[in-house]
Design a protein around this motif. Structure first.
Motif, PDB file in Angstrom:
ATOM      1  N   PHE A  60       4.517  -3.309  -2.238  1.00 17.88           N
ATOM      2  CA  PHE A  60       3.542  -4.306  -1.789  1.00 17.88           C
ATOM      3  C   PHE A  60       2.198  -3.637  -1.540  1.00 17.88           C
ATOM      4  O   PHE A  60       1.149  -4.141  -1.970  1.00 17.88           O
ATOM      5  CB  PHE A  60       4.041  -4.984  -0.508  1.00 17.88           C
ATOM      6  CG  PHE A  60       2.994  -5.829   0.170  1.00 17.88           C
ATOM      7  CD1 PHE A  60       2.623  -7.055  -0.353  1.00 17.88           C
ATOM      8  CD2 PHE A  60       2.389  -5.399   1.345  1.00 17.88           C
ATOM      9  CE1 PHE A  60       1.667  -7.850   0.278  1.00 17.88           C
ATOM     10  CE2 PHE A  60       1.425  -6.179   1.981  1.00 17.88           C
ATOM     11  CZ  PHE A  60       1.069  -7.406   1.443  1.00 17.88           C
ATOM     12  N   GLY A  61       2.204  -2.495  -0.867  1.00 19.11           N
ATOM     13  CA  GLY A  61       0.966  -1.771  -0.595  1.00 19.11           C
ATOM     14  C   GLY A  61       0.268  -1.332  -1.865  1.00 19.11           C
ATOM     15  O   GLY A  61      -0.956  -1.465  -1.998  1.00 19.11           O
ATOM     16  N   ILE A  62       1.039  -0.836  -2.839  1.00 15.90           N
ATOM     17  CA  ILE A  62       0.453  -0.404  -4.116  1.00 15.90           C
ATOM     18  C   ILE A  62      -0.175  -1.591  -4.838  1.00 15.90           C
ATOM     19  O   ILE A  62      -1.291  -1.506  -5.363  1.00 15.90           O
ATOM     20  CB  ILE A  62       1.526   0.263  -4.995  1.00 15.90           C
ATOM     21  CG1 ILE A  62       1.960   1.600  -4.382  1.00 15.90           C
ATOM     22  CG2 ILE A  62       1.003   0.480  -6.421  1.00 15.90           C
ATOM     23  CD1 ILE A  62       3.121   2.255  -5.106  1.00 15.90           C
ATOM     24  N   GLY A  63       0.540  -2.707  -4.855  1.00 16.09           N
ATOM     25  CA  GLY A  63       0.016  -3.890  -5.524  1.00 16.09           C
ATOM     26  C   GLY A  63      -1.248  -4.420  -4.880  1.00 16.09           C
ATOM     27  O   GLY A  63      -2.194  -4.804  -5.568  1.00 16.09           O
ATOM     28  N   ARG A  64      -1.289  -4.428  -3.553  1.00 20.97           N
ATOM     29  CA  ARG A  64      -2.486  -4.907  -2.864  1.00 20.97           C
ATOM     30  C   ARG A  64      -3.667  -3.971  -3.091  1.00 20.97           C
ATOM     31  O   ARG A  64      -4.812  -4.417  -3.149  1.00 20.97           O
ATOM     32  CB  ARG A  64      -2.212  -5.057  -1.372  1.00 20.97           C
ATOM     33  CG  ARG A  64      -1.156  -6.084  -1.005  1.00 20.97           C
ATOM     34  CD  ARG A  64      -1.530  -7.474  -1.494  1.00 20.97           C
ATOM     35  NE  ARG A  64      -1.001  -7.776  -2.829  1.00 20.97           N
ATOM     36  CZ  ARG A  64      -1.315  -8.828  -3.536  1.00 20.97           C
ATOM     37  NH1 ARG A  64      -2.188  -9.700  -3.084  1.00 20.97           N
ATOM     38  NH2 ARG A  64      -0.792  -9.023  -4.725  1.00 20.97           N
ATOM     39  N   LEU A  65      -3.404  -2.672  -3.219  1.00 20.25           N
ATOM     40  CA  LEU A  65      -4.479  -1.726  -3.515  1.00 20.25           C
ATOM     41  C   LEU A  65      -5.040  -1.974  -4.914  1.00 20.25           C
ATOM     42  O   LEU A  65      -6.238  -1.798  -5.152  1.00 20.25           O
ATOM     43  CB  LEU A  65      -3.985  -0.290  -3.380  1.00 20.25           C
ATOM     44  CG  LEU A  65      -3.700   0.177  -1.940  1.00 20.25           C
ATOM     45  CD1 LEU A  65      -3.092   1.575  -1.951  1.00 20.25           C
ATOM     46  CD2 LEU A  65      -4.969   0.150  -1.097  1.00 20.25           C
ATOM     47  N   LEU A  66      -4.183  -2.379  -5.851  1.00 17.52           N
ATOM     48  CA  LEU A  66      -4.662  -2.743  -7.187  1.00 17.52           C
ATOM     49  C   LEU A  66      -5.593  -3.954  -7.101  1.00 17.52           C
ATOM     50  O   LEU A  66      -6.624  -4.012  -7.776  1.00 17.52           O
ATOM     51  CB  LEU A  66      -3.484  -3.054  -8.112  1.00 17.52           C
ATOM     52  CG  LEU A  66      -2.689  -1.871  -8.654  1.00 17.52           C
ATOM     53  CD1 LEU A  66      -1.489  -2.367  -9.446  1.00 17.52           C
ATOM     54  CD2 LEU A  66      -3.561  -0.982  -9.520  1.00 17.52           C
ATOM     55  N   VAL A  67      -5.206  -4.920  -6.272  1.00 11.31           N
ATOM     56  CA  VAL A  67      -6.064  -6.092  -6.073  1.00 11.31           C
ATOM     57  C   VAL A  67      -7.385  -5.676  -5.449  1.00 11.31           C
ATOM     58  O   VAL A  67      -8.465  -6.099  -5.880  1.00 11.31           O
ATOM     59  CB  VAL A  67      -5.352  -7.124  -5.173  1.00 11.31           C
ATOM     60  CG1 VAL A  67      -6.309  -8.262  -4.798  1.00 11.31           C
ATOM     61  CG2 VAL A  67      -4.127  -7.679  -5.877  1.00 11.31           C
ATOM     62  N   LEU A  68      -7.309  -4.817  -4.431  1.00 11.18           N
ATOM     63  CA  LEU A  68      -8.505  -4.382  -3.721  1.00 11.18           C
ATOM     64  C   LEU A  68      -9.435  -3.581  -4.628  1.00 11.18           C
ATOM     65  O   LEU A  68     -10.655  -3.657  -4.506  1.00 11.18           O
ATOM     66  CB  LEU A  68      -8.109  -3.541  -2.506  1.00 11.18           C
ATOM     67  CG  LEU A  68      -9.199  -3.199  -1.496  1.00 11.18           C
ATOM     68  CD1 LEU A  68      -9.785  -4.472  -0.893  1.00 11.18           C
ATOM     69  CD2 LEU A  68      -8.633  -2.300  -0.400  1.00 11.18           C
TER      70      LEU A  68
END
Length: 298
Positions: free
Chosen positions: A68-76
């Motif tokens: 989840f953290g990795i995916g949100r960093l991609l969004v960010l």
């Protein structure tokens, strides 16, 4: 001011309206769960029932949290945004076919985009399961042995690049047709934003789809909408559940194309992948490397 904007960007990436973990979705889900707990009387405290340690402390859930953290960093980072081609394709298609003469209300356009988007996700989901060459990427999602709302984000980073690209391309084409053939130009900003119908669907028990809480809708409604129980069936290891309930929000596509499974009472289901021992170690290394190693071999 700059720091405040950066903090808002970070918050939006993790808990904005596009995320199932937005407070606007979590709060009503928790209130509903409390009512369900009172009704079912499980014999344990509310929080112990809703967030059991055996699930929320499981190594499968810990991997969900990391992904989840990795995916949100991609969004960010903006990478996923740059791959969202909806506005560009919509503009190109609209310009190619000219201006429309029939007016379309914002709500009608939102409904159209929601239905087309949901149908697109249904077929993309079926392809991920049916095409063995790309299945290893999606297998990571199904390797979860326990499910919480974070499991919705248990995806390989490459999958988080591929799916938005294909989805936004289809929505762009349909949007362009709506703008060109119909007079829907003033609402084009909504196309790339938060669809009102999607917000409603997220608020309507979506966080229970990846959970241990069994909620069925009954045989009538489950022919129209995917219940949390139906999506849990989709994750089940039982053979009779395989290849069922690919729908995201609407189950009418499963009904139309022969993949619908209706729930009849609470079923005892187990989650995970019995033939993927490396993925079920729930280590970050296996999650990132194993799907790539197997990619394209089917």
């Amino acid at each position: 001011m700059r720091a405040d904007m950066e903090l808002m960007d970070i918050y939006g990436a993790f808990f904005g309206m596009q995320s199932l973990l937005a407070p606007e979705y979590i709060v009503p889900a928790t209130i509903f769960a409390f009512g369900l707990w009172l009704w079912r009387r499980p014999g344990i405290g509310f929080w112990a029932w809703l967030t059991p340690r055996s699930i929320w402390g499981h190594r499968s859930h810990r991997l969900d949290l990391i992904l989840f953290g990795i995916g949100r960093l991609l969004v960010l980072s903006g990478l996923l945004t740059r791959l969202t081609v909806t506005p560009f394709i919509a503009t190109w298609v609209a310009d190619a076919i000219g201006s429309g003469a029939v007016e379309m209300s914002p709500w009608t356009l939102a409904a159209l985009m929601f239905v087309v988007g949901d149908l697109t996700l249904y077929w993309m989901h079926r392809v991920l399961h049916g095409w063995s060459a790309i299945w290893p990427l999606h297998a990571l999602h199904h390797s979860a042995e326990v499910m919480t709302p974070l499991t919705a984000y248990r995806h390989h980073p490459l999958m988080q690049l591929i799916v938005p690209l294909g989805y936004s391309a289809v929505i762009g084409i349909v949007s362009g047709l709506a703008i060109g053939v119909l007079d829907a130009g003033p609402t084009v900003a909504e196309i790339a934003g938060v669809n009102a119908f999607l917000v409603i669907s997220h608020a309507a028990l979506a966080n229970f789809r990846h959970s241990h809480v069994w909620i069925g809708y009954g045989p009538v409604l489950e022919r129209l909408f995917i219940s949390p129980a139906q999506h849990q069936i989709h994750h089940s290891t039982l053979p009779r559940h395989h290849g069922r309930n690919f729908g995201e929000v609407l189950s009418v596509w499963d009904w139309m194309f022969g993949t619908l499974y209706l729930t009849r009472g609470i079923e005892d289901v187990q989650f995970g992948l019995e033939d993927e021992p490396k993925l079920t170690t729930h280590t970050l290394r296996a999650a990132l490397w194993e799907p790539l190693r197997r990619l394209g071999r089917g």
